[in-house]
Design a protein around this motif. Structure first.
Motif, short mmCIF file in Angstrom:
data_model
loop_
_atom_site.label_atom_id
_atom_site.label_comp_id
_atom_site.label_asym_id
_atom_site.label_seq_id
_atom_site.Cartn_x
_atom_site.Cartn_y
_atom_site.Cartn_z
N LEU A 219 0.85 -1.19 0.00
CA LEU A 219 0.00 0.00 0.00
C LEU A 219 0.89 1.24 0.00
N ALA A 220 0.45 2.28 -0.72
CA ALA A 220 1.22 3.52 -0.77
C ALA A 220 0.32 4.66 -1.22
N TRP A 221 0.76 5.89 -0.98
CA TRP A 221 0.06 7.05 -1.51
C TRP A 221 0.30 7.15 -3.01
N GLY A 222 -0.70 7.66 -3.72
CA GLY A 222 -0.57 7.87 -5.15
C GLY A 222 -0.42 9.34 -5.49
N LEU A 223 0.45 9.64 -6.46
CA LEU A 223 0.64 11.01 -6.94
C LEU A 223 0.61 11.00 -8.46
N ALA A 224 0.36 12.16 -9.05
CA ALA A 224 0.31 12.26 -10.51
C ALA A 224 1.69 12.02 -11.10
N LYS A 225 1.70 11.40 -12.28
CA LYS A 225 2.96 11.21 -13.00
C LYS A 225 3.31 12.48 -13.76
N GLY A 226 4.56 12.63 -14.09
CA GLY A 226 4.98 13.80 -14.84
C GLY A 226 6.38 14.19 -14.46
N PRO A 227 6.93 15.20 -15.14
CA PRO A 227 8.32 15.61 -14.89
C PRO A 227 8.51 16.30 -13.55
N ASP A 228 7.44 16.87 -12.96
CA ASP A 228 7.54 17.59 -11.68
C ASP A 228 7.54 16.58 -10.53
N VAL A 229 8.67 16.46 -9.87
CA VAL A 229 8.79 15.48 -8.78
C VAL A 229 8.97 16.16 -7.42
N SER A 230 8.64 17.44 -7.35
CA SER A 230 8.87 18.19 -6.10
C SER A 230 8.04 17.63 -4.95
N LEU A 231 6.76 17.36 -5.18
CA LEU A 231 5.91 16.82 -4.11
C LEU A 231 6.32 15.38 -3.80
N TYR A 232 6.65 14.62 -4.82
CA TYR A 232 7.08 13.23 -4.63
C TYR A 232 8.30 13.18 -3.72
N ARG A 233 9.27 14.05 -3.96
CA ARG A 233 10.48 14.06 -3.14
C ARG A 233 10.15 14.43 -1.68
N GLU A 234 9.19 15.36 -1.51
CA GLU A 234 8.80 15.77 -0.17
C GLU A 234 8.10 14.62 0.56
N VAL A 235 7.29 13.86 -0.17
CA VAL A 235 6.61 12.69 0.41
C VAL A 235 7.63 11.64 0.80
N MET A 236 8.61 11.39 -0.06
CA MET A 236 9.66 10.42 0.26
C MET A 236 10.42 10.83 1.52
N ARG A 237 10.74 12.10 1.63
CA ARG A 237 11.46 12.61 2.80
C ARG A 237 10.60 12.48 4.06
N TYR A 238 9.31 12.77 3.91
CA TYR A 238 8.39 12.69 5.05
C TYR A 238 8.31 11.27 5.60
N PHE A 239 8.12 10.28 4.73
CA PHE A 239 8.00 8.91 5.20
C PHE A 239 9.30 8.41 5.82
N GLU A 240 10.42 8.88 5.30
CA GLU A 240 11.71 8.50 5.91
C GLU A 240 11.80 9.04 7.33
N GLN A 241 11.31 10.26 7.54
CA GLN A 241 11.35 10.87 8.87
C GLN A 241 10.43 10.17 9.85
N ILE A 242 9.20 9.86 9.44
CA ILE A 242 8.25 9.25 10.39
C ILE A 242 8.61 7.81 10.69
N GLU A 243 9.32 7.17 9.78
CA GLU A 243 9.82 5.81 10.08
C GLU A 243 10.91 5.90 11.15
N GLU A 244 11.81 6.86 10.99
CA GLU A 244 12.90 7.01 11.95
C GLU A 244 12.38 7.37 13.34
N LYS A 245 11.34 8.22 13.41
CA LYS A 245 10.81 8.69 14.69
C LYS A 245 9.80 7.73 15.31
N GLY A 246 9.41 6.69 14.56
CA GLY A 246 8.46 5.72 15.10
C GLY A 246 7.01 6.14 14.98
N PHE A 247 6.73 7.28 14.32
CA PHE A 247 5.36 7.75 14.21
C PHE A 247 4.51 6.79 13.36
#
Length: 471
Positions: A219-247
């Protein structure tokens, strides 16, 4: 604080893109001050817990992400799954957070964030009907599923090997509505995801899992495809943080940690008593709720666990009444008649509130409530012993998921000899809290919740910080 975060983020983005007039997807979200998330209603996604108070796994995850961006959250519930996917493409939604299965077909149409859980597709049928043994053995039974879902994608793939396999795609109903059609014997089968069915099976006691249709799927969040990956990168960073913090682990435990083997007889019994017994006490649960700040349905779930809403219930140990008060507790709370349901409800809820207040202030919800329930059952002293053992064994003494692993140790000599209060049947509060959480889910679902999402939603509490010693 939110405005400051937003302003600083915009300044940083402005510096980074000073030479480029084209705004990124993330720029646009920050400028409008709103994250738009498409979802589905239900206990595992998004629902209105009480008027103006929203909950659900996907809601809390999305709200926490919006908080990290410093923007408001707008949860949008499309008419069906197809519209949800379309909303990503045309920009009406930034993210689809709805327990979406990551399939090869969907990966061609959208970009997925990190995997946060997994599910198995299961065929559901009604108790009393002949149980099919595999997907090729449905006979003349009517199989109805959500149109354009991962379930349909899987069936299309299976149809290459089983040409006679057929189904009806439903473009309007969601999983819960299809389950209701089976309960009413209007259709024979549907396919749903394992964690979703486990979470809501209490509302459909006649339904059963026939077999797994698929292997575990991510299971994962879905985002629109396309050349703009700014939100995708922010989502990737967010999940990395909440995994590390145990949230993330904490959120998964909150919504799925209490799900256990389905008890058909017990579930049928509570559904009957919701109709025959609960109306007699509902207004008193609501009154106690307003006085002691508990959801009235949680108080009702406690009373059902204690007495099955029988005001004259008596246990072998002498506890008595709707909330099963001991004589000492009744005297402490000013109860003159333990069999008086009003006195029992008001005293039981007040005593639970006292347990909650006596816990260290740093303990956050919902762990605070689960620990208070355990103390209500086993006593605050034994609970504190379990918290100390939890810390000794490397766990978090303020987190219910860790404490429940150590509570059973109170019945083992090796461990209870190390404690202040000695032996206790530590497995009992573990079952006690799990049962209450399951009854609470059933009572929530019985309300037939259908939220109308507001444009702006108050954020929940953030993740836990580093914790001091249990004592």
């Amino acid at each position: 604080m939110r405005q400051i975060i937003r302003l600083l983020t915009l300044i940083c983005l402005g510096i980074a893109t000073a030479c480029n007039d084209d705004r990124t997807h993330l720029d646009r979200i920050l400028e409008r001050g709103e994250l738009r998330v498409a979802t589905r209603t239900g206990l595992t996604n998004y629902y209105e817990k009480t008027p103006g108070e929203f909950s659900g796994f996907e809601y809390e995850l999305a709200q926490h992400f919006a908080d990290t961006l410093g923007v408001d959250l707008n949860m949008i519930v499309p008419a069906n799954l197809s519209e949800m996917l379309t909303m990503l493409d045309d920009g009406r939604a930034d993210i689809a957070a709805a327990g979406l299965t990551m399939t090869p077909e969907r990966q061609q149409k959208m970009r997925f964030g990190p995997v946060y859980h997994e599910v198995t597709q299961q065929l559901i049928y009604r108790n009393g009907a002949k149980r099919p043994r595999n997907i090729a053995n449905l006979g003349n039974g009517q199989l109805e599923i959500i149109a354009n879902s991962s379930h349909e994608e899987h069936l299309i793939a299976l149809q290459k090997e089983i040409p006679d396999l057929s189904w009806i795609p439903n473009h309007d109903a969601d999983s819960q509505e299809l389950l209701g059609l089976i309960e009413l014997e209007l259709i024979d089968y549907t396919i749903t995801d394992s964690i979703e069915f486990a979470a809501i099976q209490g509302s459909y006691p006649e339904l059963r899992v026939a077999f797994d249709v698929s292997d575990p799927q991510p299971l994962a969040w879905g985002l629109a495809k396309g050349p703009d990956v700014s939100l995708y990168r922010e989502v990737m960073r967010y999940f990395e943080q909440i995994e590390e913090k145990g949230f993330l682990d904490k959120l998964i435990e909150r919504y799925y940690g209490h799900i256990r083997r389905f008890d058909y007889v017990d579930t049928r019994a509570i559904h009957r008593r919701i109709l025959t017994h609960l109306p007699d006490y509902e207004s008193w649960f609501m009154e106690a709720s307003s006085v002691n700040n508990f959801d009235w349905r949680l108080l009702a779930a406690i009373a059902y666990q204690e007495s099955h809403w029988n005001p004259t219930a008596v246990s072998s140990t002498g506890v008595k009444g709707l909330m099963m008060l001991t004589r000492a507790t009744a005297e402490e709370m000013g109860v003159t008649d333990r069999e008086d349901p009003y006195q029992s409800i008001m005293a039981g809820s007040a005593y639970l509130d006292e347990m909650r207040k006596r816990l260290p202030e740093r303990i956050q919800e919902p762990d605070r409530t689960w620990l208070a329930l355990a103390a209500y059952n086993i006593g605050l002293g034994h609970l504190e012993d379990a918290r100390i053992l939890t810390q000794k064994n490397g766990g978090n003494p303020d987190r219910w998921s860790d404490i429940r692993e150590n509570l059973p140790l109170l019945a083992q000599k090796k461990w209870f000899e190390q404690t202040r209060y000695g032996y206790a049947n530590g497995g009992e509060p573990v079952r006690y809290v799990a049962n209450i959480r399951r009854y609470y889910d059933i009572l929530l679902q019985h309300e037939n919740i259908n939220p109308i999402p507001p444009p702006v939603i108050t954020p929940p509490e953030g993740p836990s910080q580093a914790l001091p010693a249990a004592l």
